[in-house]
Scaffold this motif. Structure first.
Motif, PDB file in Angstrom:
ATOM      1  N   ASP A  77     -16.134 -68.983   9.388  1.00  0.00           N
ATOM      2  CA  ASP A  77     -15.235 -67.963   9.956  1.00  0.00           C
ATOM      3  C   ASP A  77     -15.427 -67.779  11.461  1.00  0.00           C
ATOM      4  O   ASP A  77     -14.647 -67.090  12.112  1.00  0.00           O
ATOM      5  CB  ASP A  77     -15.429 -66.621   9.240  1.00  0.00           C
ATOM      6  CG  ASP A  77     -16.816 -66.041   9.465  1.00  0.00           C
ATOM      7  OD1 ASP A  77     -17.767 -66.830   9.635  1.00  0.00           O
ATOM      8  OD2 ASP A  77     -16.959 -64.799   9.483  1.00  0.00           O
ATOM      9  N   GLN A  78     -16.477 -68.410  12.024  1.00  0.00           N
ATOM     10  CA  GLN A  78     -16.729 -68.313  13.468  1.00  0.00           C
ATOM     11  C   GLN A  78     -15.928 -69.347  14.272  1.00  0.00           C
ATOM     12  O   GLN A  78     -15.829 -69.242  15.493  1.00  0.00           O
ATOM     13  CB  GLN A  78     -18.226 -68.529  13.761  1.00  0.00           C
ATOM     14  CG  GLN A  78     -19.101 -67.319  13.481  1.00  0.00           C
ATOM     15  CD  GLN A  78     -19.033 -66.287  14.594  1.00  0.00           C
ATOM     16  OE1 GLN A  78     -18.547 -66.556  15.701  1.00  0.00           O
ATOM     17  NE2 GLN A  78     -19.497 -65.091  14.309  1.00  0.00           N
ATOM     18  N   LEU A  79     -15.367 -70.357  13.593  1.00  0.00           N
ATOM     19  CA  LEU A  79     -14.695 -71.448  14.310  1.00  0.00           C
ATOM     20  C   LEU A  79     -13.400 -70.952  14.946  1.00  0.00           C
ATOM     21  O   LEU A  79     -12.530 -70.418  14.263  1.00  0.00           O
ATOM     22  CB  LEU A  79     -14.401 -72.606  13.354  1.00  0.00           C
ATOM     23  CG  LEU A  79     -13.668 -73.808  13.962  1.00  0.00           C
ATOM     24  CD1 LEU A  79     -14.521 -74.475  15.049  1.00  0.00           C
ATOM     25  CD2 LEU A  79     -13.303 -74.825  12.886  1.00  0.00           C
ATOM     26  N   VAL A  80     -13.292 -71.114  16.272  1.00  0.00           N
ATOM     27  CA  VAL A  80     -12.053 -70.783  16.979  1.00  0.00           C
ATOM     28  C   VAL A  80     -11.572 -72.012  17.739  1.00  0.00           C
ATOM     29  O   VAL A  80     -12.352 -72.913  18.069  1.00  0.00           O
ATOM     30  CB  VAL A  80     -12.245 -69.596  17.959  1.00  0.00           C
ATOM     31  CG1 VAL A  80     -12.429 -68.289  17.190  1.00  0.00           C
ATOM     32  CG2 VAL A  80     -13.409 -69.824  18.912  1.00  0.00           C
ATOM     33  N   ARG A  81     -10.270 -72.050  17.979  1.00  0.00           N
ATOM     34  CA  ARG A  81      -9.656 -73.169  18.698  1.00  0.00           C
ATOM     35  C   ARG A  81      -8.963 -72.649  19.950  1.00  0.00           C
ATOM     36  O   ARG A  81      -8.443 -71.535  19.959  1.00  0.00           O
ATOM     37  CB  ARG A  81      -8.611 -73.854  17.803  1.00  0.00           C
ATOM     38  CG  ARG A  81      -9.189 -74.438  16.510  1.00  0.00           C
ATOM     39  CD  ARG A  81     -10.104 -75.611  16.786  1.00  0.00           C
ATOM     40  NE  ARG A  81     -10.374 -76.387  15.558  1.00  0.00           N
ATOM     41  CZ  ARG A  81     -11.036 -77.530  15.538  1.00  0.00           C
ATOM     42  NH1 ARG A  81     -11.526 -78.027  16.660  1.00  0.00           N
ATOM     43  NH2 ARG A  81     -11.232 -78.179  14.406  1.00  0.00           N
ATOM     44  N   GLY A 213     -13.366 -77.022  20.053  1.00  0.00           N
ATOM     45  CA  GLY A 213     -13.620 -75.835  19.238  1.00  0.00           C
ATOM     46  C   GLY A 213     -14.615 -74.945  19.944  1.00  0.00           C
ATOM     47  O   GLY A 213     -15.254 -75.347  20.920  1.00  0.00           O
ATOM     48  N   ARG A 216     -16.406 -67.769  17.767  1.00  0.00           N
ATOM     49  CA  ARG A 216     -15.786 -66.470  18.058  1.00  0.00           C
ATOM     50  C   ARG A 216     -16.757 -65.530  18.775  1.00  0.00           C
ATOM     51  O   ARG A 216     -16.405 -64.865  19.740  1.00  0.00           O
ATOM     52  CB  ARG A 216     -15.304 -65.835  16.752  1.00  0.00           C
ATOM     53  CG  ARG A 216     -14.525 -64.540  16.934  1.00  0.00           C
ATOM     54  CD  ARG A 216     -14.267 -63.874  15.595  1.00  0.00           C
ATOM     55  NE  ARG A 216     -15.527 -63.432  14.990  1.00  0.00           N
ATOM     56  CZ  ARG A 216     -15.838 -63.601  13.695  1.00  0.00           C
ATOM     57  NH1 ARG A 216     -15.010 -64.220  12.874  1.00  0.00           N
ATOM     58  NH2 ARG A 216     -16.997 -63.155  13.219  1.00  0.00           N
ATOM     59  N   ASP A 217     -17.999 -65.471  18.311  1.00  0.00           N
ATOM     60  CA  ASP A 217     -18.982 -64.578  18.911  1.00  0.00           C
ATOM     61  C   ASP A 217     -19.918 -65.310  19.868  1.00  0.00           C
ATOM     62  O   ASP A 217     -20.969 -64.792  20.241  1.00  0.00           O
ATOM     63  CB  ASP A 217     -19.805 -63.874  17.820  1.00  0.00           C
ATOM     64  CG  ASP A 217     -18.942 -62.968  16.950  1.00  0.00           C
ATOM     65  OD1 ASP A 217     -17.926 -62.448  17.460  1.00  0.00           O
ATOM     66  OD2 ASP A 217     -19.255 -62.806  15.758  1.00  0.00           O
ATOM     67  N   TRP A 332      -8.564 -69.096  25.350  1.00  0.00           N
ATOM     68  CA  TRP A 332      -9.006 -68.771  23.994  1.00  0.00           C
ATOM     69  C   TRP A 332      -8.240 -67.557  23.454  1.00  0.00           C
ATOM     70  O   TRP A 332      -8.399 -66.452  23.975  1.00  0.00           O
ATOM     71  CB  TRP A 332     -10.508 -68.458  23.988  1.00  0.00           C
ATOM     72  CG  TRP A 332     -11.377 -69.595  24.402  1.00  0.00           C
ATOM     73  CD1 TRP A 332     -11.959 -69.765  25.633  1.00  0.00           C
ATOM     74  CD2 TRP A 332     -11.792 -70.713  23.606  1.00  0.00           C
ATOM     75  NE1 TRP A 332     -12.695 -70.919  25.644  1.00  0.00           N
ATOM     76  CE2 TRP A 332     -12.614 -71.530  24.413  1.00  0.00           C
ATOM     77  CE3 TRP A 332     -11.546 -71.100  22.282  1.00  0.00           C
ATOM     78  CZ2 TRP A 332     -13.197 -72.711  23.954  1.00  0.00           C
ATOM     79  CZ3 TRP A 332     -12.119 -72.277  21.810  1.00  0.00           C
ATOM     80  CH2 TRP A 332     -12.935 -73.063  22.647  1.00  0.00           C
ATOM     81  N   HIS A 334      -8.809 -65.698  20.939  1.00  0.00           N
ATOM     82  CA  HIS A 334      -9.669 -64.586  20.504  1.00  0.00           C
ATOM     83  C   HIS A 334     -10.181 -63.760  21.689  1.00  0.00           C
ATOM     84  O   HIS A 334     -10.498 -62.581  21.544  1.00  0.00           O
ATOM     85  CB  HIS A 334     -10.843 -65.099  19.652  1.00  0.00           C
ATOM     86  CG  HIS A 334     -11.900 -65.849  20.401  1.00  0.00           C
ATOM     87  ND1 HIS A 334     -11.676 -67.110  20.918  1.00  0.00           N
ATOM     88  CD2 HIS A 334     -13.170 -65.533  20.735  1.00  0.00           C
ATOM     89  CE1 HIS A 334     -12.774 -67.531  21.530  1.00  0.00           C
ATOM     90  NE2 HIS A 334     -13.695 -66.591  21.439  1.00  0.00           N
TER      91      HIS A 334
END
Length: 449
Positions: A77-81, A213, A216-217, A332, A334
């Motif tokens: 759930d931490q993976l952001v693109r 990639g 998120r945090d 990003w 997020h």
């Protein structure tokens, strides 16, 4: 059974985690780190009350290592693109779109450079296939020499240097083709008739998969999960001072006797520790040069008039001090959701340590002034934070691949010793994960035999 992992960067933490998987609960795995925190050049700080990466902030998502590791650690759930926006290049006193259809800025045709370089350079790129290409298969040369000879200096300064500077904190004169661009070296080895043809052959196949990639945090989430999963004893603020053989394994001062060692340290530290046990490997590692950099992260008013791009790279030779800006809130999604606009300014190129001597206030002032110049916007940060990276990134000079082969061959006879780190076979986080994994495999294998 006691294993020392010297160096608590990403390579060392991955090695500790993989060793725990291979050796089970009974192994005493100790991570020795000379700084007060783990992570090395990965560091999640805080800006405007929220986490923000102050070192690397992305990884190449087309390599599997980081995404697979995140899955193992329950961090899916931490993976952001990124949002998929393109950067600009600041050259000749104005902003231009970053050329497409290039390999690390080396063009596959002239048209992609239109507007960024002058007509004489465009003609030179367009007619490059007509000039005979001299390339000795298996040879290596710095990127600048090859590109300048075929296309001229403007292509080097405005297209290649800005991209290589982002990856290696280096310049094309300090980076070898074979280590940095192995697919290009392979195309040249196979007899490509021109450099443009070699670039076309070497470029990755078109893919809809995101190139990059992030977390998120921030990388801090990965470092914390690795530390916990490795169940290693962390000893911080303590450098390793000596490495020696012992009748039943190794001695690492100040820890004492251990059964095996992973050296996950920067090249100069590795060289110092190997000095007596593997003098040939030590001498080779000592020849790897490092580049230093500094980063200024700024929180700006949300409505600051920043361009709708992922960042702004600065060509070499421009009268600016910053070498690049990451427009983090544009890049990003997020981060776009936060109530400030986030920008990271990078300083320092290989051979230019000057920005590291400036005070924090001087660095912030330079970042504000240069960002105002390249965006045309009034820049007034709510908050700013400075992070320095002395000796942060190794330079992959010509001959680097053979040099690493020779280091590994020199330590191969030493049972229970392995090396890992960004100076080996890639500076990116996926390559460091692979290096840490390979080092753990080597040590675990020697302990089981």
């Amino acid at each position: 059974m006691r294993i020392a992992v010297v160096g608590g960067g990403i390579s060392g933490l991955v090695a500790a985690y993989r060793l725990r998987q291979r050796l089970g609960e009974s192994a005493d795995i100790v991570v020795l780190e000379q700084r007060g925190r783990v992570g090395g050049v990965l560091h999640t700080g805080e800006l405007a009350g929220e986490p923000l990466d102050l070192g690397a902030e992305a990884f190449v998502g087309r390599r599997p290592e980081v995404i697979e590791l995140m899955g193992e650690l329950g961090l899916d759930d931490q993976l952001v693109r990124p949002a998929g926006k393109r950067p600009l290049v600041w050259a000749g006193g104005s902003a231009h779109p970053l050329p497409g259809r290039t390999l690390m800025g080396i063009p596959s045709d002239a048209e992609s450079l239109r507007g960024l370089v002058d007509d004489e350079t465009l003609h030179r790129v367009a007619t490059e296939p007509e000039r005979p290409l001299r390339w000795e298969p298996g040879s290596d040369v710095d990127v600048q020499s090859l590109v300048a000879e075929r296309f001229g200096r403007q292509v080097v300064e405005r297209s290649v240097d800005p991209l290589l500077g982002g990856v290696y904190a280096g310049i094309s004169a300090s980076i070898g083709i074979r280590a940095a661009l192995p697919t290009l070296a392979a195309a040249l080895d196979q007899g490509a008739p021109s450099l443009t043809d070699a670039v076309r052959t070497a470029m990755p196949a078109p893919s809809s998969a995101p190139v990059f990639g992030g977390l998120r945090d921030g990388y801090g989430a990965l470092l914390a999960a690795l530390t916990e999963a490795s169940r290693a004893r962390l000893v911080t603020d303590l450098p390793a001072t000596r490495l020696a053989r012992s009748p039943r394994g190794w001695v690492v001062d100040p820890l004492g006797a251990v059964d095996a060692v992973v050296l996950a340290t920067p090249a100069p530290v590795t060289a110092r520790l190997l000095h007596f046990v593997a003098p040939e490997a030590a001498a080779l590692a000592d020849g790897i040069e490092l580049s230093s950099s500094a980063l200024v992260a700024m929180a700006l008013p949300k409505d600051t008039a920043l361009p709708d791009n992922s960042g702004i790279l600065v060509a070499t030779g421009e009268p600016l001090r910053a070498k690049a800006f990451t427009l983090s809130s544009r890049k990003w999604p997020h981060l776009a959701a936060r109530d400030v606009a986030l920008v990271r300014a990078s300083f320092g190129r290989f051979g230019d340590e000057k920005p590291l001597t400036w005070t924090d206030d001087e660095l912030v002032a330079a970042a504000v002034e240069d960002l105002s110049t390249v965006t045309g916007a009034a820049i007034s940060p709510h908050a700013a934070v400075v992070q320095r990276w002395p000796g942060g990134l190794p330079q992959y000079a010509p001959g680097h691949t053979e040099l690493i082969d020779a280091i590994e061959a020199a330590i191969a006879p030493l049972e229970g010793l392995a090396v890992a780190g960004a100076y080996l076979r890639g500076v990116g986080v996926p390559a460091c994960v692979a290096a840490g994994t390979a080092a753990a495999e080597r040590v675990a294998h020697s302990l089981h035999h």
